[in-house]
Design a protein around this motif. Structure first.
Motif, PDB file in Angstrom:
ATOM      1  N   SER A 110     -33.498 -91.443   8.518  1.00 43.21           N
ATOM      2  CA  SER A 110     -33.796 -91.407   7.084  1.00 43.21           C
ATOM      3  C   SER A 110     -33.120 -90.215   6.448  1.00 43.21           C
ATOM      4  O   SER A 110     -32.775 -89.240   7.136  1.00 43.21           O
TER       5      SER A 110
ATOM      6  N   GLY B 178     -39.967 -96.478   2.509  1.00 40.93           N
ATOM      7  CA  GLY B 178     -40.157 -96.161   3.916  1.00 40.93           C
ATOM      8  C   GLY B 178     -41.610 -96.106   4.346  1.00 40.93           C
ATOM      9  O   GLY B 178     -41.966 -95.416   5.309  1.00 40.93           O
TER      10      GLY B 178
ATOM     11  N   ASP C 223     -36.771 -91.808   1.708  1.00 39.10           N
ATOM     12  CA  ASP C 223     -37.409 -92.442   2.861  1.00 39.10           C
ATOM     13  C   ASP C 223     -37.026 -93.915   3.004  1.00 39.10           C
ATOM     14  O   ASP C 223     -37.608 -94.638   3.824  1.00 39.10           O
TER      15      ASP C 223
ATOM     16  N   PRO D  59     -39.035-101.149   2.381  1.00 39.83           N
ATOM     17  CA  PRO D  59     -37.622-100.768   2.395  1.00 39.83           C
ATOM     18  C   PRO D  59     -37.260 -99.705   1.368  1.00 39.83           C
ATOM     19  O   PRO D  59     -36.379 -98.881   1.611  1.00 39.83           O
TER      20      PRO D  59
ATOM     21  N   SER E  42     -31.406-100.551   6.151  1.00 35.29           N
ATOM     22  CA  SER E  42     -31.401-101.916   6.682  1.00 35.29           C
ATOM     23  C   SER E  42     -30.094-102.672   6.476  1.00 35.29           C
ATOM     24  O   SER E  42     -29.966-103.817   6.898  1.00 35.29           O
TER      25      SER E  42
ATOM     26  N   GLN F 135     -35.505 -97.496   3.976  1.00 38.27           N
ATOM     27  CA  GLN F 135     -35.066 -98.045   5.252  1.00 38.27           C
ATOM     28  C   GLN F 135     -33.566 -98.324   5.199  1.00 38.27           C
ATOM     29  O   GLN F 135     -33.060 -98.876   4.229  1.00 38.27           O
TER      30      GLN F 135
END
Length: 268
Positions: free
Chosen positions: A258, A85, A222, A82, A226, A224
């Motif tokens: 991203s 990335g 990069d 996370p 989430s 995530q």
């Protein structure tokens, strides 16, 4: 060897100590940890260097440990995808006793010298990889056995321990020894030793990912996306990098997945 992490605490009669004194004394002990880590800086550099070299040719980083040490490895590994990335199998945390041991102690799991290698084989470990054993005492059989077998198969090995001249460090090609001394509660290595290991793990994985190009400037380009917090953070990063308004930046981010890709798309 002298196991300083098992030595008697400098403090006694803890149950009679006023609460504020307990807290202040724990804090005073904790203050010594970064200084102990600083003394191991060259060892950390050596370990980070070999990990970076191996990962650049497609290798992976494996952490093996038991109890608190194993859990810390799992935490660091699980936070790399996370944060940076990267694929979930770039950094892998393995704990003695399996995933059950993350929440509940598995009796005698750390005493099996053969199991760590069996666990590593499930990931088809090879000569491009690096195995880092994490053990506060430096005497954990699970870790010692795993490092021994990795060495026999020409796999680079490192360790993070909190005692000097330990069996684990003797097996590691790139040992990191952070000597924190006795714990506030005698033998409770989840305290200073655990803090030291966490600091070293932060330094190791973060410095490696920076060298692998997973950070730009000082940003996690990069990461995530989430949750909403990270989407908002990413949007602000795209805005700062491109000068776009919030709505346009958010749209680019959503479309590209991203910050890095959104910024690149804005230049086309």
């Amino acid at each position: 060897m002298e196991i300083t992490t098992e030595k008697d605490s400098k403090y006694n009669n803890l149950e009679k100590m006023p609460l504020l004194d307990i807290l202040q004394n724990i804090n005073n002990e904790d203050k010594s940890v970064p200084l102990a880590v600083e003394k191991a800086m060259e060892q950390i550099e050596d370990l980070a260097t070999i990990v970076t070299e191996k990962m650049r040719i497609g290798g992976r980083l494996f952490y093996i440990g038991a109890g608190t040490s194993g859990r810390l490895g799992v935490v660091d590994a699980s936070e790399c995808p996370p944060t940076f990335g990267v694929p979930f199998d770039w950094v892998v945390g393995i704990i003695a006793g399996g995933d059950t041991a993350i929440r509940k102690a598995v009796e005698f799991a750390e005493d099996d010298r053969q199991q760590a290698w069996k666990d590593l084989l499930e990931f088809n470990i090879n000569e491009n990889d690096v195995v880092v054993g994490i053990a506060a005492s430096g005497t954990t059989p699970y870790v010692i056995g795993g490092l021994q077998m990795a060495n026999e198969h020409n796999i680079a090995t490192g360790c993070i321990v909190c005692n000097s001249k330990s069996p684990v460090a003797a097996e590691a090609q790139y040992p990191v020894e952070v000597i924190v001394g006795p714990e506030f509660v005698t033998g409770s290595t989840r305290m200073k030793a655990g803090t030291a290991q966490k600091l070293v793990l932060n330094m190791l994985s973060t410095s490696v990912m920076i060298q692998l190009g997973r950070v730009k400037g000082n940003k996690m380009v990069d990461m995530q996306l989430s949750n909403n917090k990270l989407v908002h953070r990413g949007t602000r990063m795209v805005m700062a990098e491109t000068g776009l308004d919030e709505k346009t930046a958010a749209k680019l981010l959503t479309e590209n997945g991203s910050v890095r890709k959104a910024v690149e798309a804005s230049k086309k």
